[in-house]
Enzyme design. Structure first.
Site, short mmCIF file in Angstrom:
data_model
loop_
_atom_site.label_atom_id
_atom_site.label_comp_id
_atom_site.label_asym_id
_atom_site.label_seq_id
_atom_site.Cartn_x
_atom_site.Cartn_y
_atom_site.Cartn_z
N GLU A 168 -1.22 12.93 0.08
CA GLU A 168 -0.20 13.43 0.88
C GLU A 168 -0.06 15.02 1.15
OE1 GLU A 168 3.29 12.51 -1.72
OE2 GLU A 168 2.89 10.44 -2.27
N ASN A 211 -5.11 9.32 0.58
CA ASN A 211 -3.89 8.64 0.53
C ASN A 211 -2.72 9.26 1.10
OD1 ASN A 211 -2.97 6.19 -0.71
ND2 ASN A 211 -1.83 7.38 -2.08
N HIS A 248 5.56 2.36 1.39
CA HIS A 248 6.92 2.59 0.62
C HIS A 248 7.92 1.99 1.64
CE1 HIS A 248 5.41 3.75 -3.07
NE2 HIS A 248 4.73 4.73 -2.77
N GLU A 276 0.33 1.37 -2.51
CA GLU A 276 1.26 1.57 -3.36
C GLU A 276 2.75 0.75 -2.81
OE1 GLU A 276 2.54 5.95 -3.73
OE2 GLU A 276 0.34 6.25 -4.01
N ASP A 278 5.76 -1.37 -1.84
CA ASP A 278 7.19 -1.84 -2.34
C ASP A 278 7.90 -1.76 -1.14
OD1 ASP A 278 7.45 0.59 -2.46
OD2 ASP A 278 7.85 1.11 -4.41
O1 9MR Z 1 5.93 5.92 -9.35
C1 9MR Z 1 5.71 7.31 -9.73
C2 9MR Z 1 6.75 7.79 -10.77
O2 9MR Z 1 6.63 7.17 -11.87
C3 9MR Z 1 6.75 9.40 -10.71
O3 9MR Z 1 7.90 9.82 -11.40
C4 9MR Z 1 6.51 10.08 -9.38
C5 9MR Z 1 6.43 11.57 -9.69
O4 9MR Z 1 6.40 12.14 -8.35
O5 9MR Z 1 5.39 9.50 -8.65
C6 9MR Z 1 5.65 7.99 -8.40
O6 9MR Z 1 4.42 7.76 -7.64
C7 9MR Z 1 4.22 8.13 -6.36
C8 9MR Z 1 2.81 8.41 -6.14
O7 9MR Z 1 2.11 8.64 -7.11
C9 9MR Z 1 2.33 9.00 -4.80
N1 9MR Z 1 3.16 8.42 -3.67
C10 9MR Z 1 4.46 8.26 -3.96
C11 9MR Z 1 4.95 7.41 -5.11
C12 9MR Z 1 6.22 7.36 -5.51
O8 9MR Z 1 7.14 8.42 -5.48
#
Ligand code: 9MR
Length: 672
Positions: A168, A211, A248, A276, A278
């Site tokens: 990101e 990513n 997402h 990722e 969903d």
């Molecule tokens: O799913 C993850 C969640 O449990 C954490 O709290 C969060 C913190 O920022 O990160 C989530 O995963 C993220 C991923 O690492 C990067 N892309 C976005 C995902 C969803 O927020």
């Protein structure tokens, strides 16, 4: 494996039998038609594997102890991404002090279940400990970033298939530029390149990915910004292997241009992956469109969903995943499976999964391992191999046979080409001791964090070891049974009790054994009681022609499916050894013929090619190369490999002095 001091071979009597009887296995059914191409699997991972892809999920270490969660994880997925455990705020919360324990837990689980791991993530502005954000000096930050990448990648070297090196880095909106972050602010755009170069040096074998989210729409400025960066990296030789599209999505699913985006990136010379996934409310169409976009692009080599059940999701209010809160498959699950070309499992009862084909062809290596006699061990045959791949090495246990009896030997090597030069450690010099010990089977019993070596001594025996690579670490033999179970006494006739084999599912462990008299036995205990409590011994399979169901049985779990595979060694009408196979949906269930005849064998000289010369006509006692190494004995669903014993076709004489050698079969009719 034969019993010690057998004086009579079986070849004469086997030939005299003249034919192999039609299987009369208990509760057997008809062989299902052999799928000739494109097997329809009924789990996500097995079906994705049919096209050489993977199907993964985000995993939380804290949930591995949840039985429903772990069952779905190990049944459906063959790639895992630690959801949070590899992020900077977990791995280096304070400067220079690293904690990999939670991630190690996930990696250990994955390795034991034959799942690959995606490392997520090394450099990200979020979930970044405060001390990194407070750095104000570029050189310090560069050093800290490089050290973080190098230390984390070194720790997981060889265990992580691909890393999200940078996550990101680009801004949302219309700029197409990098977002503000401590990395961007102090190091400028070049921090991404720096991170990738450092990562390549840290683990040259790992795939290095960029990513991001909101880069699925080809027309978005953010997508274009990332595309320009990847194009620039490729043109200047900055190491980058893949781009992850987080995906997402809202209720509508992917943008119409998603496939175009994937193929345009792939055309730059990188793999692309959905990392990722969903989708709010998980519409079947939205999921199908996403999967189709990937499957239509050759370099889109895998999909990962961001969690298993809706209740596991970071956006659980949107119910965006493939399983509901109870772990039941949602409509979106079936949509994904059928879009990949799979077939949903029947919802009730029956053996539902055809992960393995109904016929086989193989190519054999030449002799890979031969006896290495020493001053105190004079050896005729190297036999009955058991093999696991663990910690970067193949570990092989085998019987050594001679006129004076049987013992065990251990060797390890990094690659099959090195097998011939491996040192042979004779286990009679360890607490296992001397005397009749043969037909080993090795596995890691995860609940006790211990390796088990199962072997025959007249009883079914075992030793344990905390370190598979230390031959001296094995304990003295202990027996699974107080004495031979009654049902075996009643049926063994003039046979021998041989070839003990242990396999466990999530609740029970089963001990299979043969009697060289047409019976396969099965005893049972609970996972919690193992290695004690084996009881309820029954005949699991039998044949009135004892040579058709002779010995050396193996039982495996097929990865990513609900299928189990049974192999039993038979003696054919030509007097030669070969393997027959059956499938079942449960270890205590009934076995249905798979490739179970002399004409359609699992592995027989007739379906094995020998490009280097036909050194054996017997395909005899051995083991599959597993996908993992734990008590579930999980094997891959495709490109099977089988380590076996063969021998010079002209050799004869006493069984114990036959010149058995080890070779490797590789499946050549795999659909994937
Ligand atoms: O799913 C993850 C969640 O449990 C954490 O709290 C969060 C913190 O920022 O990160 C989530 O995963 C993220 C991923 O690492 C990067 N892309 C976005 C995902 C969803 O927020």
């Amino acid at each position: 494996m034969k019993l010690l001091r057998r004086t009579r071979g079986h070849r004469a009597s086997a030939s005299a039998s003249g034919l192999v009887a039609v299987a009369a296995l208990l509760a057997s059914g008809t062989a299902s038609a052999a799928p000739d191409a494109g097997i329809k699997a009924s789990t996500l991972g097995a079906q994705a594997a049919q096209s050489g892809r993977y199907f993964g999920t985000a995993v939380a270490a804290g949930k591995l102890g949840d039985g429903t969660y772990a069952t779905i994880l190990d049944r459906e997925f063959n790639m895992v991404t630690p959801e949070n455990e590899m992020k900077w705020d977990t791995t280096e919360r304070t400067r220079g002090s690293f904690d990999f324990a939670p991630a190690d837990q996930i990696v250990a689980h994955a390795t034991a279940h034959g799942q690959r791991v995606r490392g997520h993530t090394l450099v990200w502005h979020s979930q970044l400990p405060g001390w990194v954000g407070s750095i104000t000096d570029a050189n310090t930050l560069r050093g800290v970033m490089n050290n973080h990448i190098t230390t984390e990648m070194a720790h997981f070297k060889g265990k992580v298939y691909a890393w999200d090196v940078v996550n990101e880095a680009f801004a949302d909106g219309s700029s197409g530029a990098h977002r503000a972050s401590v990395f961007q602010n102090l190091l400028g755009d070049g921090f991404v390149e720096q991170a990738f170069r450092t990562a390549r040096s840290a683990d040259p074998a790992a795939k290095l990915c960029y990513n991001d989210y909101n880069i699925e729409d080809w027309n978005a400025a953010k997508t274009q910004g990332v595309y320009r960066m990847v194009r620039d990296f490729k043109s200047r030789g900055v190491p980058i292997d893949c781009v992850g599209f987080q995906a997402h999505f809202g209720t509508g699913g992917p943008p119409a241009s998603f496939q175009t985006t994937l193929s345009n990136f792939a055309a730059l010379g990188v793999d692309v992956q959905i990392t990722e996934l969903d989708i709010a409310q998980a519409s079947t169409t939205a999921y199908a469109n996403t999967i189709r976009a990937c499957w239509n692009v050759a370099r889109c080599n895998g999909v990962t969903v961001w969690g298993i059940r809706d209740s596991d999701s970071w956006r659980s209010g949107d119910n965006p995943l493939l399983f509901d809160r109870n772990g039941a498959k949602k409509a979106a699950y079936n949509s994904v499976l059928t879009t990949m070309g799979g077939a949903p499992a029947a919802t009730t009862g029956t053996a539902d999964t055809a992960a393995l084909p109904g016929s086989y062809s193989w190519s054999s290596s030449g002799v890979l391992m031969s006896p290495k006699p020493d001053s105190t061990h004079s050896i005729a045959g190297l036999k009955d191999p058991s093999v696991v791949y663990y910690n970067g090495k193949y570990h092989v246990f085998a019987s050594v046979a001679s006129a004076s009896g049987y013992g065990l030997v251990y060797l390890n090597f990094t690659d099959w080409s090195q097998a011939a030069s491996a040192t042979h450690y004779y286990l009679d010099r360890t607490p296992i001791g001397s005397g009749y010990r043969a037909a080993p089977q090795v596995f890691y019993f995860a609940p006790q964090k211990l390796w088990y070596l199962v072997y025959q001594t007249g009883n079914a025996s075992y030793s344990t070891n905390s370190d598979i690579s230390n031959p001296n670490g094995w304990s003295a033999p202990r027996n699974f049974y107080a004495s031979m179970p009654d049902v075996i006494k009643q049926n063994i006739g003039s046979g021998y009790w041989v070839d003990m084999w242990v396999i466990c599912d999530s609740g029970n462990c089963y001990l299979f054994s043969s009697d060289d008299n047409g019976h396969l036995y099965r005893s049972q205990t609970t996972l919690a009681s193992f290695p004690n409590g084996f009881a309820n011994t029954v005949i699991a399979a039998q044949d009135s022609n004892k040579y058709a169901l002779f010995e050396a049985s193996n039982v495996y779990k097929v990865q990513g499916s609900s299928q189990y595979l049974l192999l039993v060694e038979a003696i054919g009408s030509d007097g030669r050894r070969y393997f027959r196979s059956w499938a079942s949906s449960g270890l205590a269930g009934s076995w249905t013929a798979l490739a179970a005849s002399e004409a359609n064998p699992f592995a027989r000289a007739s379906n094995v090619a020998f490009p280097g010369g036909s050194w054996t006509k017997d395909i005899s006692h051995g083991e599959m190369v597993r996908a993992g190494y734990d008590q579930t004995l999980t094997i891959p669903s495709c490109r099977l490999q089988y380590l076996y014993q063969g021998k010079d076709p002209n050799a004869g004489g006493d069984y114990n002095t036959l010149p058995w050698r080890l070779g490797l079969l590789t499946q050549t009719n795999s659909a994937c």
